[in-house]
Design a protein around this motif. Structure first.
Motif, PDB file in Angstrom:
ATOM      1  N   LEU A 176       1.020  -1.150  -0.021  1.00  0.00           N
ATOM      2  CA  LEU A 176       0.035  -0.029   0.177  1.00  0.00           C
ATOM      3  C   LEU A 176       0.887   1.197   0.206  1.00  0.00           C
ATOM      4  N   VAL A 177       0.470   2.502  -0.935  1.00  0.00           N
ATOM      5  CA  VAL A 177       0.864   3.486  -0.738  1.00  0.00           C
ATOM      6  C   VAL A 177       0.031   4.547  -0.599  1.00  0.00           C
ATOM      7  N   TYR A 178       0.094   5.313   0.673  1.00  0.00           N
ATOM      8  CA  TYR A 178      -0.697   6.242   1.020  1.00  0.00           C
ATOM      9  C   TYR A 178      -0.311   7.683   0.641  1.00  0.00           C
ATOM     10  N   ASP A 179      -1.666   8.756   0.386  1.00  0.00           N
ATOM     11  CA  ASP A 179      -1.234   9.912   0.040  1.00  0.00           C
ATOM     12  C   ASP A 179      -0.754  10.734   1.264  1.00  0.00           C
ATOM     13  N   SER A 191      -2.351   3.675  -3.894  1.00  0.00           N
ATOM     14  CA  SER A 191      -1.982   2.616  -4.712  1.00  0.00           C
ATOM     15  C   SER A 191      -2.058   1.367  -3.957  1.00  0.00           C
ATOM     16  N   VAL A 192      -2.586   0.259  -4.354  1.00  0.00           N
ATOM     17  CA  VAL A 192      -2.817  -1.168  -3.837  1.00  0.00           C
ATOM     18  C   VAL A 192      -2.112  -2.229  -4.736  1.00  0.00           C
ATOM     19  N   THR A 193      -1.148  -2.788  -4.504  1.00  0.00           N
ATOM     20  CA  THR A 193      -0.683  -3.887  -5.431  1.00  0.00           C
ATOM     21  C   THR A 193      -0.430  -4.993  -4.728  1.00  0.00           C
ATOM     22  N   PRO A 194      -0.835  -6.423  -5.272  1.00  0.00           N
ATOM     23  CA  PRO A 194      -0.788  -7.507  -4.680  1.00  0.00           C
ATOM     24  C   PRO A 194       0.696  -7.936  -4.649  1.00  0.00           C
ATOM     25  N   ILE A 195       1.065  -8.698  -3.644  1.00  0.00           N
ATOM     26  CA  ILE A 195       2.269  -9.503  -3.755  1.00  0.00           C
ATOM     27  C   ILE A 195       2.022 -10.962  -3.690  1.00  0.00           C
ATOM     28  N   GLY A 196       2.398 -11.414  -4.938  1.00  0.00           N
ATOM     29  CA  GLY A 196       1.906 -12.905  -4.955  1.00  0.00           C
ATOM     30  C   GLY A 196       0.572 -13.025  -5.058  1.00  0.00           C
ATOM     31  N   GLY A 197       0.107 -14.263  -4.719  1.00  0.00           N
ATOM     32  CA  GLY A 197      -1.445 -14.640  -4.920  1.00  0.00           C
ATOM     33  C   GLY A 197      -1.709 -15.109  -3.661  1.00  0.00           C
TER      34      GLY A 197
END
Length: 236
Positions: A176-179, A191-197
């Motif tokens: 997660l990236v916060y403003d 911004s929310v990016t999955p790491i793996g599954g």
């Protein structure tokens, strides 16, 4: 700060050894929508997450809800121009909520996104989870290429999840990236990016997930930033 309660006051629960070791239980009753209740917290305070949704689950089992949200202004009126999304997926059937309480994080976009003071939650459907969620939070530790522990603010290469419960759990991890909001506005994940599954973490053990693809790109871009976080959550 995420807290998980698993108190079963006044109940005697008999579970087979196999169920304890596998985390899988068989329940005769269908989970009820009415057993779910919600509390939205707009601001978390210093070093705490803002825009969180506490989910209380009075069903005697772990459940998978699918929720719908209506953003409300300070007067409790709907904000039709605001789109509500979640980080952990309680709106899409990804989040597993244990008996007791769980948590999701909300994201707002559109006209009026900074005017949201509350949300109305509708339970579209709820189902029993395929496996039991953990009683204790699964901890997350970032690792470099050599397997050494590093800060979440660094350019890490892997994530180690550790489960202290005696049965396995299934988890997902998000970067997660916060403003950096203006005074009076809440901080939210931009911004929310999955790491793996989906990852199975054994009881009393750990699992390591490599940071690849879009997750590696996000870590490279935002490492060193002031407001990043790595979160693991129960899923299926």
């Amino acid at each position: 700060m995420e807290r998980r309660q698993t108190l079963i006051a006044g109940w005697v629960v008999v579970v087979s050894l196999a169920a304890i070791m596998t985390g899988v239980t068989n329940w005769s009753s269908k989970p009820a929508k009415s057993a779910l209740s919600f509390a939205y917290q707009r601001e978390g305070g210093d070093n705490y997450i803002s825009q969180t949704l506490a989910i209380k689950n009075a069903n005697k089992e772990s459940v998978v809800p699918v929720l719908a949200f209506t953003a409300l202004d300070q007067n409790g009126d709907p904000l039709p121009g605001v789109h509500v999304r979640t980080v952990y997926g309680s709106d899409s059937g990804r989040l597993v909520v244990p008996y007791g309480s769980g948590l999701d994080i909300l994201r707002f976009s559109g006209a009026g996104e900074h005017q949201v003071y509350d949300v109305r939650v509708t339970v579209k459907r709820v189902a029993a989870a395929k496996s039991r969620a953990g009683r204790s939070p699964v901890t997350v530790q970032e690792l470099d290429g050599a397997g050494h522990t590093v800060s979440k603010f660094s350019r890490f290469s892997a994530v180690r999840m550790t489960n202290i419960d005696p049965y396995p759990v299934t988890m997902r991890v998000a970067y997660l990236v916060y403003d950096q909001p203006a005074e009076g506005e809440t901080q939210q994940a931009v911004s929310v990016t999955p790491i793996g599954g989906l990852v199975r973490v054994p009881g009393g053990g750990s699992a390591v997930v490599q940071v690849t693809g879009a997750a590696a790109t996000a870590v490279a871009r935002y490492s060193g930033g002031p407001a990043v976080s790595v979160k693991a959550y129960d899923s299926q």
